[in-house]
Design an enzyme around this catalytic site. Structure first.
Site, PDB file in Angstrom:
ATOM      1  N   HIS A 135     -10.028  36.111  -8.950  1.00  0.00           N
ATOM      2  CA  HIS A 135      -9.952  37.320  -9.765  1.00  0.00           C
ATOM      3  C   HIS A 135     -10.752  38.447  -9.104  1.00  0.00           C
ATOM      4  O   HIS A 135     -11.848  38.224  -8.597  1.00  0.00           O
ATOM      5  CB  HIS A 135     -10.527  37.009 -11.152  1.00  0.00           C
ATOM      6  CG  HIS A 135     -10.689  38.197 -12.026  1.00  0.00           C
ATOM      7  ND1 HIS A 135     -11.902  38.561 -12.566  1.00  0.00           N
ATOM      8  CD2 HIS A 135      -9.797  39.140 -12.448  1.00  0.00           C
ATOM      9  CE1 HIS A 135     -11.753  39.641 -13.299  1.00  0.00           C
ATOM     10  NE2 HIS A 135     -10.483  40.022 -13.242  1.00  0.00           N
ATOM     11  N   HIS A 178     -12.461  48.552  -9.336  1.00  0.00           N
ATOM     12  CA  HIS A 178     -12.513  48.419 -10.784  1.00  0.00           C
ATOM     13  C   HIS A 178     -13.897  48.826 -11.271  1.00  0.00           C
ATOM     14  O   HIS A 178     -14.831  49.011 -10.498  1.00  0.00           O
ATOM     15  CB  HIS A 178     -12.178  46.980 -11.222  1.00  0.00           C
ATOM     16  CG  HIS A 178     -13.296  46.004 -11.062  1.00  0.00           C
ATOM     17  ND1 HIS A 178     -13.889  45.375 -12.130  1.00  0.00           N
ATOM     18  CD2 HIS A 178     -13.932  45.538  -9.954  1.00  0.00           C
ATOM     19  CE1 HIS A 178     -14.842  44.567 -11.696  1.00  0.00           C
ATOM     20  NE2 HIS A 178     -14.888  44.637 -10.390  1.00  0.00           N
TER      21      HIS A 178
END
Length: 319
Positions: A68, A114
């Site tokens: 991830h 992110h």
């Protein structure tokens, strides 16, 4: 890859063990490939993703270890937005066969980043690193699951990064879409074709088919919820499209990363130590009823160098 229905009779287990050369889970779970597309193995010595047992199993019938936010790596504890400790080549060397990454435009260049923003560099540079690994490892099959939250143009922005990195040359183009879970080629077929990278995008590919190797994720894969703060990992279908395929015809991915809502402030930080065999297998078992008893196609993890992620994935694959 296992089906999570327990067989009621020891005689049935013994009979199936005799009929199949596939290893059985220590708990006596039935490998789902016995009831799915499974090709007779030829006499070649090919090893696929590190295991000859996987060569003739359908891609849709294998569990892969995934990273991830694979780009968001740092060894520094103060890098609170990191989700990995080790870089992309190290993740791949550890056995990761699915890389997930979130994109944003940065100074008119597509980057992976992110949390405003842990910058993982340009998508083209990232894909170049992945391409280098894939060219050096011709018997590996890799999946990319990428996000496109800003709806960036696939032909104008995404495709040039794939072409310039070299990944487009080895990206698979299915003959028809969507592809049902049981209808994917085997790893051997991907490797023999030279098209060994399967690319999914969460947004945009379902309406723009101009780049045929960038596939619409949720038409073929569903996911469990992300940013989970409950260590029991309750399971539900979080994101899916039903345009053509029913839920049981989708592959699926479990997001096995535990988050901590710091002092209930809404600030979410990743907990690094929740990837034991027991935890991952329990999570997979909790979700199996949503997929006709099948194990997940991907276990998506933070901090892939910690815990027992690969061991759990190997158990789910019957290895």
């Amino acid at each position: 890859m296992f089906n999570f229905g327990f067989l009621p009779l020891l005689a049935a287990l013994a009979s199936l063990r005799t009929l199949s050369a596939a290893p059985f889970h220590p708990l006596g779970l039935l490998p789902s490939h016995l009831n799915s597309r499974f090709h007779a193995r030829d006499s070649s010595a090919m090893v696929c993703n590190g295991h000859k047992e996987l060569c003739d199993r359908s891609y849709g019938n294998i569990t892969f270890m995934g990273a991830h936010d694979s780009f968001a790596f740092s060894q520094h504890h103060y890098a609170l937005a990191r989700d990995q400790q080790v870089d992309i080549p190290s993740q791949l060397a550890l056995g990761v066969r699915l890389l997930q990454a979130q994109s944003h435009m940065h100074n008119r260049v597509l980057h992976f980043c992110h949390t405003n923003c842990f910058d993982g560099g340009s998508v083209q540079d990232y894909l170049t690193i992945v391409n280098t690994f894939m060219r050096a490892n011709p018997h590996k099959v890799l999946t990319l699951i990428l996000t496109n939250p800003e709806g960036v143009s696939i032909p104008d922005v995404w495709a040039p990064a794939f072409v310039k990195s070299g990944i487009s040359d080895i990206a698979d183009v299915p003959p028809n879409l969507p592809v049902a879970q049981k209808d994917w080629p085997t790893l051997r077929e991907f490797i023999s074709s030279g098209k060994r990278v399967i690319v999914f995008l969460d947004h945009g590919a379902e309406i723009n088919m101009d780049v045929p190797y960038i596939l619409p994720e949720f038409d073929m894969i569903w996911e469990t919820p992300f940013s989970v703060t409950d260590p029991s990992f309750p399971c539900s279908v979080d994101r899916i499209e039903y345009w053509t395929l029913q839920q049981n015809d989708h592959m699926y991915m479990i997001n096995h990363s535990l988050n901590n809502n710091v002092l209930h402030s809404g600030v979410i930080l990743t907990e690094p130590n929740h990837a034991s065999n027991k935890q991952i297998l329990a999570h997979a078992r909790n979700c199996a009823h949503l997929a006709a008893g099948r194990a997940p196609n991907c276990v998506l993890l933070d901090f892939v160098n910690l815990g027992q992620g690969l061991q759990a994935v190997n158990m789910l694959n019957g290895l």
